[in-house]
Design a protein around this motif. Structure first.
Motif, short mmCIF file in Angstrom:
data_model
loop_
_atom_site.label_atom_id
_atom_site.label_comp_id
_atom_site.label_asym_id
_atom_site.label_seq_id
_atom_site.Cartn_x
_atom_site.Cartn_y
_atom_site.Cartn_z
N GLY A 131 0.82 -1.21 0.00
CA GLY A 131 0.00 0.00 0.00
C GLY A 131 0.85 1.26 0.00
O GLY A 131 0.55 2.23 -0.71
N ARG A 132 1.92 1.25 0.79
CA ARG A 132 2.83 2.40 0.82
C ARG A 132 3.47 2.62 -0.54
O ARG A 132 3.57 3.75 -1.02
N ARG A 133 3.90 1.53 -1.16
CA ARG A 133 4.51 1.66 -2.49
C ARG A 133 3.51 2.22 -3.49
O ARG A 133 3.86 3.10 -4.30
N SER A 134 2.28 1.73 -3.46
CA SER A 134 1.25 2.24 -4.37
C SER A 134 1.01 3.73 -4.15
O SER A 134 0.88 4.51 -5.10
N ARG A 135 0.97 4.14 -2.87
CA ARG A 135 0.75 5.56 -2.57
C ARG A 135 1.89 6.42 -3.12
O ARG A 135 1.65 7.50 -3.69
N LEU A 136 3.13 5.97 -2.97
CA LEU A 136 4.27 6.75 -3.46
C LEU A 136 4.33 6.76 -4.98
O LEU A 136 4.75 7.76 -5.59
N GLU A 137 3.94 5.68 -5.62
CA GLU A 137 3.92 5.67 -7.09
C GLU A 137 2.89 6.67 -7.62
O GLU A 137 3.14 7.35 -8.63
N GLU A 138 1.75 6.77 -6.94
CA GLU A 138 0.77 7.80 -7.30
C GLU A 138 1.35 9.19 -7.12
O GLU A 138 1.14 10.09 -7.95
N ARG A 139 2.08 9.39 -6.01
CA ARG A 139 2.69 10.68 -5.74
C ARG A 139 3.71 11.04 -6.81
O ARG A 139 3.78 12.17 -7.28
N ARG A 171 13.78 6.88 -4.36
CA ARG A 171 14.63 6.05 -3.51
C ARG A 171 13.80 5.21 -2.55
O ARG A 171 14.10 4.04 -2.31
N GLU A 172 12.75 5.81 -1.99
CA GLU A 172 11.92 5.04 -1.06
C GLU A 172 11.18 3.93 -1.79
O GLU A 172 11.00 2.84 -1.26
N VAL A 173 10.74 4.19 -3.03
CA VAL A 173 10.07 3.15 -3.80
C VAL A 173 11.02 1.98 -4.04
O VAL A 173 10.63 0.81 -3.91
N ARG A 174 12.27 2.27 -4.39
CA ARG A 174 13.24 1.19 -4.59
C ARG A 174 13.46 0.41 -3.29
O ARG A 174 13.57 -0.82 -3.30
N TRP A 175 13.55 1.11 -2.18
CA TRP A 175 13.72 0.47 -0.87
C TRP A 175 12.52 -0.43 -0.55
O TRP A 175 12.69 -1.56 -0.08
N LEU A 176 11.32 0.06 -0.83
CA LEU A 176 10.13 -0.74 -0.59
C LEU A 176 10.12 -1.99 -1.47
O LEU A 176 9.71 -3.07 -1.03
N ASN A 177 10.56 -1.84 -2.73
CA ASN A 177 10.65 -3.01 -3.61
C ASN A 177 11.56 -4.08 -3.00
O ASN A 177 11.25 -5.28 -3.06
N GLU A 178 12.69 -3.66 -2.44
CA GLU A 178 13.61 -4.61 -1.83
C GLU A 178 12.97 -5.29 -0.61
O GLU A 178 13.13 -6.51 -0.42
N LEU A 179 12.27 -4.52 0.20
CA LEU A 179 11.61 -5.09 1.37
C LEU A 179 10.55 -6.11 0.96
O LEU A 179 10.43 -7.19 1.55
N ILE A 180 9.76 -5.74 -0.03
CA ILE A 180 8.68 -6.64 -0.48
C ILE A 180 9.26 -7.93 -1.03
O ILE A 180 8.76 -9.03 -0.74
N GLU A 181 10.32 -7.83 -1.81
CA GLU A 181 10.95 -9.04 -2.35
C GLU A 181 11.52 -9.90 -1.24
O GLU A 181 11.46 -11.14 -1.29
N SER A 182 12.09 -9.27 -0.22
CA SER A 182 12.64 -10.03 0.90
C SER A 182 11.53 -10.74 1.68
O SER A 182 11.68 -11.88 2.11
#
Length: 249
Positions: A131-139, A171-182
């Motif tokens: 959800g956080r990633r989706s919100r930032l992608e919209e932003r 940068r935060e979106v990339r960080w979230l991608n790493e967390l989600i994959e982990s």
């Protein structure tokens, strides 16, 4: 209840779930462990504590020996009060932990939620992260469109500030991608094969209690240790994005 006070109540309940604390110690933990509360004061904390006590989620206890409390009273000083989470308070906090709606995706609320991911179920963590990633992608999409419309009217410094804001969100979106994959990798590792033995049921000693649960090999749910791009320590929870990020013409 305002969103800010709701976040503070959530954080107070989470910290007191770890151990009882008096007000000064609690404020120190909020400042050091949860950076989003660095600017708040005792004038904000104590009304919050009183509200939680009135709700039955906390109880107040004397925090010193009886003779010390008597000495404090004779000297005209207020004896220290320790705040302890009640059974109802623990149940309420666990209910809050299970929520993964839009409020959990916002800047300050997400930072507080992330600080207690070690006490949060994996599926809830995934919903909050996605959800956080989706919100930032919209932003990002809105910021890009705004920048395209106003680029010609901005001076070099304002333009650079806009770009900096976009880079922070990226940068935060990339960080979230790493967390989600982990998180997904940890879930896949625990998925049993046809010949695998039944998984061991976690007992009370398997539960995590700290703000973060990653160890050298993984957390209690099998999540591999998260590392940054350079292979160093796990990234810290994000603070609020640059104020300029949501600026529209």
């Amino acid at each position: 209840m305002s969103r800010r006070s709701g976040i503070l109540e959530f954080a107070v309940l989470g910290l007191l779930r770890e151990s009882p604390m008096h007000g000064y110690e609690l404020r120190k933990r909020l400042n050091t462990s949860l950076g989003i509360f660095r600017a708040f004061s005792y004038g904000t904390l104590y009304p919050c504590l009183k509200t939680l006590v009135a709700s039955g989620w906390l109880i107040e206890e004397p925090g010193s020996a009886p003779e010390e409390a008597l000495a404090a009273s004779l000297a005209g000083r207020r004896a220290k009060i320790v705040y302890r989470l009640t059974a109802e308070g623990k149940e309420h906090f666990e209910e809050l932990l299970s929520q993964a709606g839009p409020d959990a995706w916002e800047d300050e609320h997400f930072a507080a939620r992330f600080a207690f991911f070690g006490q949060t179920e994996r599926e809830v963590r995934m919903r909050v992260l996605e959800g956080r990633r989706s919100r930032l992608e919209e932003r990002l999409e809105k910021m890009s469109a705004s920048l395209a419309r106003t680029r010609e009217r901005l001076d070099d410094y304002t333009l650079e500030l806009q770009r900096h804001g976009m880079e922070s969100v990226e940068r935060e979106v990339r960080w979230l991608n790493e967390l989600i994959e982990s998180e997904r990798a940890g879930r896949d590792q625990r998925r049993p094969g046809p010949d695998s033995p039944a998984p061991r049921q976690n007992g009370p000693s398997d539960r995590t209690t700290g703000n973060t649960t990653n160890s050298t090999t993984g957390d209690a749910d099998g999540l591999p240790r998260l590392r940054g791009a350079s292979g160093g320590s796990p990234p810290e929870a994000p603070g609020p994005p640059d104020p300029s990020a949501d600026t529209t013409p």
